[in-house]
Design a protein around this motif. Sequence first.
Motif, mmCIF file in Angstrom:
data_model
loop_
_atom_site.group_PDB
_atom_site.id
_atom_site.type_symbol
_atom_site.label_atom_id
_atom_site.label_comp_id
_atom_site.label_asym_id
_atom_site.label_seq_id
_atom_site.Cartn_x
_atom_site.Cartn_y
_atom_site.Cartn_z
ATOM 1 N N ARG A 63 0.895 -1.484 -0.209
ATOM 2 C CA ARG A 63 -0.113 -0.546 0.101
ATOM 3 C C ARG A 63 0.788 1.398 -0.308
ATOM 4 O O ARG A 63 1.503 1.394 0.381
ATOM 5 C CB ARG A 63 -1.119 -0.065 1.056
ATOM 6 C CG ARG A 63 -1.772 -0.940 0.907
ATOM 7 C CD ARG A 63 -3.301 -1.616 2.093
ATOM 8 N NE ARG A 63 -2.315 -1.156 3.841
ATOM 9 C CZ ARG A 63 -2.076 -2.312 4.143
ATOM 10 N NH1 ARG A 63 -2.788 -3.361 3.429
ATOM 11 N NH2 ARG A 63 -1.378 -2.163 5.347
ATOM 12 N N ARG A 64 0.261 2.463 -0.426
ATOM 13 C CA ARG A 64 1.382 3.481 -0.441
ATOM 14 C C ARG A 64 1.614 3.624 0.116
ATOM 15 O O ARG A 64 2.660 4.353 0.974
ATOM 16 C CB ARG A 64 0.128 4.789 -1.285
ATOM 17 C CG ARG A 64 0.843 5.719 -1.552
ATOM 18 C CD ARG A 64 0.768 6.976 -3.058
ATOM 19 N NE ARG A 64 0.743 6.086 -4.298
ATOM 20 C CZ ARG A 64 1.553 5.988 -4.748
ATOM 21 N NH1 ARG A 64 2.507 6.499 -4.440
ATOM 22 N NH2 ARG A 64 1.626 5.730 -6.139
ATOM 23 N N GLU A 65 0.631 4.340 1.792
ATOM 24 C CA GLU A 65 0.761 4.639 3.395
ATOM 25 C C GLU A 65 2.296 3.737 3.574
ATOM 26 O O GLU A 65 2.865 4.210 4.868
ATOM 27 C CB GLU A 65 -0.196 4.451 4.048
ATOM 28 C CG GLU A 65 -1.185 2.966 4.281
ATOM 29 C CD GLU A 65 -2.373 2.759 3.259
ATOM 30 O OE1 GLU A 65 -3.206 2.700 2.941
ATOM 31 O OE2 GLU A 65 -1.914 3.828 2.205
ATOM 32 N N THR A 66 1.884 2.327 2.959
ATOM 33 C CA THR A 66 2.536 1.907 3.935
ATOM 34 C C THR A 66 4.314 2.316 3.442
ATOM 35 O O THR A 66 5.681 2.309 4.002
ATOM 36 C CB THR A 66 3.256 -0.239 3.537
ATOM 37 O OG1 THR A 66 1.404 -0.243 4.352
ATOM 38 C CG2 THR A 66 3.980 -1.106 3.906
ATOM 39 N N ALA A 67 4.407 2.002 1.790
ATOM 40 C CA ALA A 67 5.187 2.629 1.224
ATOM 41 C C ALA A 67 6.325 3.994 2.129
ATOM 42 O O ALA A 67 7.235 3.861 2.334
ATOM 43 C CB ALA A 67 5.228 2.089 0.039
ATOM 44 N N GLU A 68 4.870 4.798 2.495
ATOM 45 C CA GLU A 68 5.609 5.985 2.299
ATOM 46 C C GLU A 68 6.046 5.873 4.532
ATOM 47 O O GLU A 68 7.257 6.735 4.904
ATOM 48 C CB GLU A 68 4.958 7.178 2.477
ATOM 49 C CG GLU A 68 4.418 6.925 0.811
ATOM 50 C CD GLU A 68 2.946 8.762 1.253
ATOM 51 O OE1 GLU A 68 2.518 8.729 1.969
ATOM 52 O OE2 GLU A 68 2.681 8.513 -0.248
ATOM 53 N N LYS A 69 5.532 5.075 4.358
ATOM 54 C CA LYS A 69 5.690 4.674 6.721
ATOM 55 C C LYS A 69 6.649 4.061 6.758
ATOM 56 O O LYS A 69 7.828 5.185 7.568
ATOM 57 C CB LYS A 69 4.900 4.604 7.112
ATOM 58 C CG LYS A 69 5.305 4.314 8.810
ATOM 59 C CD LYS A 69 3.965 3.008 9.787
ATOM 60 C CE LYS A 69 4.233 2.656 10.622
ATOM 61 N NZ LYS A 69 2.789 1.799 11.167
ATOM 62 N N TYR A 70 7.412 2.972 5.982
ATOM 63 C CA TYR A 70 9.314 2.745 6.174
ATOM 64 C C TYR A 70 9.469 2.886 4.809
ATOM 65 O O TYR A 70 10.989 2.883 5.037
ATOM 66 C CB TYR A 70 8.432 1.461 6.407
ATOM 67 C CG TYR A 70 8.092 0.867 7.170
ATOM 68 C CD1 TYR A 70 8.063 0.552 8.416
ATOM 69 C CD2 TYR A 70 6.601 0.024 7.222
ATOM 70 C CE1 TYR A 70 7.272 -0.191 9.644
ATOM 71 C CE2 TYR A 70 5.999 0.046 7.806
ATOM 72 C CZ TYR A 70 5.966 -0.422 8.991
ATOM 73 O OH TYR A 70 5.239 -0.939 10.050
ATOM 74 N N LYS A 71 9.216 3.605 4.420
ATOM 75 C CA LYS A 71 10.065 4.656 3.023
ATOM 76 C C LYS A 71 11.034 2.884 2.645
ATOM 77 O O LYS A 71 12.531 2.926 2.126
ATOM 78 C CB LYS A 71 11.492 5.313 3.783
ATOM 79 C CG LYS A 71 11.347 6.171 4.501
ATOM 80 C CD LYS A 71 12.594 7.321 5.064
ATOM 81 C CE LYS A 71 12.375 8.798 5.441
ATOM 82 N NZ LYS A 71 11.135 9.150 6.408
ATOM 83 N N LEU A 72 9.945 2.642 1.728
ATOM 84 C CA LEU A 72 10.042 1.462 1.114
ATOM 85 C C LEU A 72 10.939 1.640 -0.699
ATOM 86 O O LEU A 72 9.150 2.559 -1.317
ATOM 87 C CB LEU A 72 9.029 0.322 0.930
ATOM 88 C CG LEU A 72 8.957 -0.285 2.408
ATOM 89 C CD1 LEU A 72 8.151 -1.090 2.373
ATOM 90 C CD2 LEU A 72 10.306 -0.505 2.732
ATOM 91 N N LYS A 73 11.098 1.348 -1.242
ATOM 92 C CA LYS A 73 11.541 1.551 -2.558
ATOM 93 C C LYS A 73 11.941 0.250 -3.599
ATOM 94 O O LYS A 73 11.283 0.257 -4.762
ATOM 95 C CB LYS A 73 12.324 2.338 -3.168
ATOM 96 C CG LYS A 73 12.439 4.283 -2.471
ATOM 97 C CD LYS A 73 13.425 4.884 -2.880
ATOM 98 C CE LYS A 73 12.676 6.507 -2.964
ATOM 99 N NZ LYS A 73 13.736 7.326 -3.117
ATOM 100 N N ASN A 74 12.667 -0.441 -2.670
ATOM 101 C CA ASN A 74 13.141 -1.815 -3.465
ATOM 102 C C ASN A 74 12.470 -2.583 -2.292
ATOM 103 O O ASN A 74 12.543 -2.919 -1.299
ATOM 104 C CB ASN A 74 14.516 -1.296 -4.487
ATOM 105 C CG ASN A 74 15.729 -1.211 -3.121
ATOM 106 O OD1 ASN A 74 15.315 -1.940 -1.992
ATOM 107 N ND2 ASN A 74 16.240 -0.286 -3.109
ATOM 108 N N ILE A 75 13.175 -4.434 -3.001
ATOM 109 C CA ILE A 75 12.833 -5.450 -1.829
ATOM 110 C C ILE A 75 13.548 -5.451 -0.562
ATOM 111 O O ILE A 75 13.154 -5.862 0.210
ATOM 112 C CB ILE A 75 12.759 -6.578 -2.818
ATOM 113 C CG1 ILE A 75 11.177 -6.678 -3.757
ATOM 114 C CG2 ILE A 75 12.791 -8.006 -1.972
ATOM 115 C CD1 ILE A 75 11.886 -7.897 -4.286
ATOM 116 N N SER A 76 14.985 -5.102 -0.936
ATOM 117 C CA SER A 76 15.750 -4.550 0.285
ATOM 118 C C SER A 76 15.433 -3.538 1.272
ATOM 119 O O SER A 76 16.002 -4.182 2.821
ATOM 120 C CB SER A 76 17.322 -4.997 -0.085
ATOM 121 O OG SER A 76 17.807 -5.416 -1.113
#
Length: 526
Positions: free
Chosen positions: A364-377
Amino acid sequence: MNFFTYVVQEQEQILSLLIEHINLTLISVLLAIVIGVPLGILISHFKSLNKSVMGIANTVQAVPSMALLGFLIPFLGIGLLPSVFMVVLYSLLPIIKNTYTSIEGINPQMIEAAEGMGLTKFQILYKIQIPMALPVIMAGIRISAVTAVGLMTIAAFVGAGGLGFLVFSGIRTANTNQILAGAIPACLLALFIDWTAAAVEKVVVPKGISNSDNDRKRVTVFQKIIIGLTLLLSTFIIGKSLMAKFNHKREKVVTVASKDYTEQIILNSLLADLIESKTDIKVNRKFALGGTQVIFGALNSGEVDVYMEYTGTMFADMLKHNPVSRDIKSSEVYSTSKREIEEKYDVIVGKEMRANNTYRLAVRRETAEKYKLKNISDLKSVAPNLIISSTFEFTNRHDGLPGLLNAYPGLRFKDSLSIDGALRYQAIANGESDIIDAFATDGLIKTYDLVVLEDDKEFFLPYHAAPLMRKDLVERYPELISITDSLIELLSDDVMRELNNQVDTYKKDPQEVAHQFLIEKGLISK
């Protein structure tokens, strides 16, 4: 779109699938009667066979229907034969058991009296035992007939058609209207078959045999008309089906198949429409079959002539290369797969499309923003707090979740749920999971506003679509080898994602979406 609007718009398809379902069910039930009743009679006269026959019939009932169908595919192929064979096996127990029980329940003194009158064993059977047993035998037939209607929905899994096509398609795309359009006619058909069987029972059971006052009410004129029309319709449907098979053998017909998800149906609809538009060959469409093993097995056996497959699937699933510890570059997967497939099988591999429908992880977009996720690593530090919901196939494949966890050391999730189709998108949207496996060209990525994580270690294989054709087909129709060349550059990731989105989000028919795309691009005429 409400349910009734959907039914009106798709009435031709629903009616066609209903007729297929009736055809398959009738063939199965009739065969079950022809086999089951004699077996029941046999074990009532030869007691030593009782345990063996009943034991086998009971064991079949305990085997999951999907597992049995999957077991039959390598031996019987796809289509009508394995579907009918499976339903016949499941329909036998009530018929055999009721036939045996009813004959065994006849008063021995009645048999002795018949023998004293000089009747032979055969005369006792058809003059006394069968008439006396008919009410119970018919009860078993009614149970089998109603059960067969439900079981036959699985026939769609192997390309036999029927109402199961709507049910499976609806589940795959989370289309409630489509599910209901398949389920409701199936329920009504089961009720009608039970009512018809009850009317037939009144006709065939001799007067005075049944103990029920209601059952002894004679058949009304209306019931007789319905029975007659049902028999005529059944004969017409089965006859039409046989004639269609005979005519197919005489015409220039190519069978195009697809797997059981949106993009596959779209890709192979594009292929089918191009064949019909650019050549004088007719296309027999067998869409929404099972997985790779089902459809590729059908291609090798000659039941399917051509379909669109993915380079990664050829490399890992068909050729059994280790997708995790591969010693070739991603750019070489197509050339290696083409060369080895053509050497090993009587199959020609066409040119690959531009779109790459490879695996990806999405959040989810909020999950990516919360944890600063860009790649699988980036997931490593937060994965223990997250739940992944992936398809059954991804959960078990070496180049799926197990291989991914090895390729990214330290990546461990809080929990893993196996959910197929569009349901996993609903799970992540509802907060029941945090990560899903997705295909790069999935239309629902846009619908649910998900963020796709970059595969920074290039673990996943490339999955470019390419046509697989039987070698004898190309020899007969050499023009087919280049039939999809016009699509190579047109089908980018974005284009493919948009086509998928029209089906998965806006609930359009995948074949119609494919047809309109070809018209818009000027590849076929209206």
